[in-house]
Design an enzyme around this catalytic site. Structure first.
Site: not given
Ligand code: PLP
Length: 461
Positions: A112
């Site tokens: 993120k």
């Molecule tokens: C947010 C997240 C996901 C999922 O990602 P999306 O974009 O919502 O599909 C998977 N793994 C981790 C560690 C995350 O923080």
């Protein structure tokens, strides 16, 4: 470049306005009017370049004239300067033809950060120029919230409120949200699941009076700028492994479909991606949908990969918009049916999805076994989300190199890692005192009016 809502009934916006807005006023998501193409030669020319330079070349056409070249290059440089790895998104090899793309070297140890650090810089420049302030409200299953708070803490022009499901995020995730002491950030522990947090967030956006009153802005993966930032590492990884001269495939641990949708955009831009593999945990609505054509919500079952404990995958709407030939009315109708529990894809739409997407799921036991197995065979410590990806990828290994996205650092989920491998992974040095910092937590009910009042009271005028 102009941006349109997937439900066809909201104003058409520039990149900057779509970014500052988040969710469209008709409840839809913004998508570019058309996807810019990169030629074979342009893609080949990315290989070996620094991440920031690839980021500039890939994202520039989507941004239009919102920022000058120099401004945009500086925004990118600042966004990734705080990462703990020079390559930003390094690849490591797990097995013959199977690679791991480590996306966890940002300040909050999850992928993120790639988008959120960029958005922080984009908002800062844009709001300063306009002399405006916004209230950012986000919903999180753990990682979006910590990344958002890290990206926006201390900024003059933004107040940040993050809704997370009380008791359902890991301790590291919670502490990353509750320990920053800046007055403009607020971590709100809401009763319920992530889907409840996301539903209240959408309610706030659909309450147009409130939305205008507090200048609401969204940074969830419904925000187009987040998807865009994530397109970049598909290009950096693929070209490092021989694209465009050969095809590669990606496996993506998926919850809200944001990260894998970025891969879909990379493919539409011309990156030769063979398969995009959707990997889910036991909350497998996307796997069931791609298998049966029925998109039906179910109870959320908490898992050891909590950032994927999701039943309503917001960004799926964006790909549906494409496979329904950009028919906003059809999408609005499907989303109406979803409120009643679900919908069936048309045969044509399902076939088009299956040309690109493959899917699989990993049970809790399989996830733990994969973490143990990878530790033993390669020395690589996986977080549970990445392990879901690796497990599903192993079923789809073929002639194209497979790149599995490692979405978080193992130290973010120490309990699951210890259960699988017997050892607790250490936090990187710069976070080593996280467990000693003091926390600020506000508990809030799952109630729209109460949430809106709290935000009105706490935001700085
Ligand atoms: C947010 C997240 C996901 C999922 O990602 P999306 O974009 O919502 O599909 C998977 N793994 C981790 C560690 C995350 O923080």
């Amino acid at each position: 470049m102009r941006y349109h809502s997937t439900r066809g009934n909201a104003p058409v916006l520039t990149f900057e306005d779509a970014m500052l807005t988040g969710l469209a006023r008709d409840g839809g998501l913004y998508v570019p009017q058309s996807v810019p193409q990169m030629s074979y030669a342009q893609i080949a020319d990315l290989a070996g370049r620094p991440y920031e330079e690839i980021a500039f070349r890939v994202m520039r056409p989507f941004v239009g004239d919102t920022f000058s070249d120099d401004e945009f290059a500086e925004i990118i440089a600042k966004a990734y300067a705080g990462f703990g790895h020079d390559a930003r998104a390094p690849l490591v090899q797990l097995a013959p033809n199977h690679f791991l793309l480590e996306l966890f070297h940002g300040p909050t140890l999850a992928f993120k950060d790639f988008a959120m650090q960029l958005i922080g810089q984009l908002f800062e420049v844009s709001l300063k120029r306009r002399g405006k302030k916004v209230t950012i409200v986000g919903a999180t299953s753990g990682d979006t919230g910590s990344a958002a708070i890290e990206a926006f803490r201390g900024l003059e022009a933004v107040d940040v409120f993050i809704l997370y499901p009380h008791g359902r995020v890991s301790e590291v995730q919670r502490r990353q949200m509750t320990t920053p002491s800046e007055a403009n950030v607020h971590a709100l522990a809401m009763e319920g699941h992530f889907d409840d947090c996301q539903a209240r967030l959408k309610d706030m956006f659909n309450d147009h009076a409130f939305r205008d009153e507090v200048a609401l802005a969204g940074v969830n993966s419904i925000n187009w700028a987040r998807v865009l930032a994530q397109v970049v590492y598909y290009f950096s990884a693929a070209t490092a492994l021989g694209a465009p001269h050969r095809k590669v495939s990606f496996t993506v641990p998926t919850g809200n479909f944001g990260d894998i949708f970025a891969g879909y955009i990379a493919r539409k831009m011309g990156l030769p991606i063979d398969k995009l593999v959707v990997a889910t945990n036991q909350n497998d609505i996307l796997h069931r949908c791609l298998t049966t054509g029925a998109y039906r919500t179910d109870q959320v079952t908490p898992s050891i990969s909590p950032s994927m404990d999701i039943q309503v995958s917001s960004n799926f709407e964006r790909v549906l918009f494409d496979v329904y030939d950009r028919d906003g009315r059809a999408i609005a109708q499907l989303m109406d049916e979803l409120k009643g529990g679900g919908f069936d894809l048309s045969q044509g739409a399902l076939e088009r999805l299956r040309e690109i997407f493959v899917s699989g799921r990993a049970s809790e036991e399989e996830t733990l076994a994969t973490m143990r197995d990878m530790q033993n065979r390669t020395g690589e410590t996986l977080c549970p989300h990445s392990a879901v990806g690796v497990k599903v990828a192993q079923e789809d290994l073929g002639v194209s190199p497979m790149i599995t996205l490692a979405t978080a650092h193992p130290a973010k989920f120490p309990d699951a890692v210890e259960a699988a491998t017997g050892a607790r992974p250490p936090l990187p040095l710069w976070l080593a005192d996280l467990y000693e910092r003091s926390e600020r937590i506000t508990e809030v009910p799952n109630d729209l009016a109460a949430l809106e009042n709290l935000i009105r009271e706490r935001r700085r005028a």
